[in-house]
Design an enzyme around this catalytic site. Sequence first.
Site, PDB file in Angstrom:
ATOM      1  N   HIS A   1      -7.330  -5.617  -1.381  1.00  0.00           N
ATOM      2  CA  HIS A   1      -6.205  -4.738  -0.729  1.00  0.00           C
ATOM      3  C   HIS A   1      -5.226  -5.672  -0.105  1.00  0.00           C
ATOM      4  CE1 HIS A   1      -3.981  -1.168  -0.771  1.00  0.00           C
ATOM      5  NE2 HIS A   1      -4.307  -1.014   0.530  1.00  0.00           N
TER       6      HIS A   1
ATOM      7  N   GLU B   1      -9.395  -4.143  -6.362  1.00  0.00           N
ATOM      8  CA  GLU B   1      -9.055  -2.787  -5.566  1.00  0.00           C
ATOM      9  C   GLU B   1      -9.109  -1.469  -6.398  1.00  0.00           C
ATOM     10  OE1 GLU B   1      -5.249  -2.882  -3.706  1.00  0.00           O
ATOM     11  OE2 GLU B   1      -4.781  -5.036  -4.319  1.00  0.00           O
TER      12      GLU B   1
ATOM     13  N   SER C   1       0.884  -1.243  -0.256  1.00  0.00           N
ATOM     14  CA  SER C   1       0.191   0.140   0.066  1.00  0.00           C
ATOM     15  C   SER C   1       1.113   1.106   0.190  1.00  0.00           C
ATOM     16  CB  SER C   1      -0.818   0.031   1.219  1.00  0.00           C
ATOM     17  OG  SER C   1      -2.053   0.884   1.011  1.00  0.00           O
TER      18      SER C   1
END
Length: 296
Positions: A266, A236, A142
Amino acid sequence: MADPEIAKVREMLAARPRATEVAQMRIDADERSKAFGLPDDVTVQAVNANGVKAEWTSTPDADASRVILYLHGGGYVICSLQSHRHLIAEIGRAAGARTLGIDYRLAPEHPFPAPVEDSLAAYRFLLDSGIKPNRIALAGDSAGGGLVVAAMLAIREAGLPMPGCGWCISPWVDMQALGGSFVDRAETDPTVQKATIEMMAQWYIGDADPRHPHASPIYGDLQGLPPLLIQVGAVETLLDDSIALARRAGVADVPVELQIWPEMIHIWHIYFPMLSAGRRAIASGGSFVRNVIRET
């Protein structure tokens, strides 16, 4: 859904309360990770990496000469070594390497470019420890996935030798959230929405340029960067970030592999104790690291 395991993960996520205060969000992220725990064969050692709180993790088969510098996700606002320790250890196991995870400073208390500075300091620590740069991989998820590339740009600007490769998991690389997947994946993504991304970007960037390459690496000159592996889930909202990063790397002649995993959410890797697709993705990334940073 064809994968019953990801359906169970979705059910678990849907049942979680959603805090809105940063302090509680951080507590929740760390507490939830305790459900997974660590295998008995994982060794953890706290270390000060040039002023950055960090820790080594290793498994019995880890090659001491190979190191993964791991940069956790959390929008530059939440998460920590505690929330990601089980994932970091498993990634090291898959790669046959030691891992150095860092607790870089978080926004809004420590906004951009503090995480980039801390990543660079930790990389210097590895070099000063005698680890060869071509035996170092940068990996992250991320925000940490974007930080992998941002740190590489900072490493190059500092005149330091490049690491061997980078592994980006569900990377966030555009502070402006311009990707179309924020719209067309909004109903399928159970964890990340555009409003959340915009809020965390504001906390992180403040008055800085959202297109600064150290904040949004898709606007950087990626020429000369080492090979990259990008893994992203098909559902995502950050899907287009990965696609844009892969394109940017490709046109800069950087060797890049983009994997889009059907049905995955995610950072599905973090649920690997209950998700076989998470274990397969970690194994794929570990194989990539082994192949690139093996002794030549």
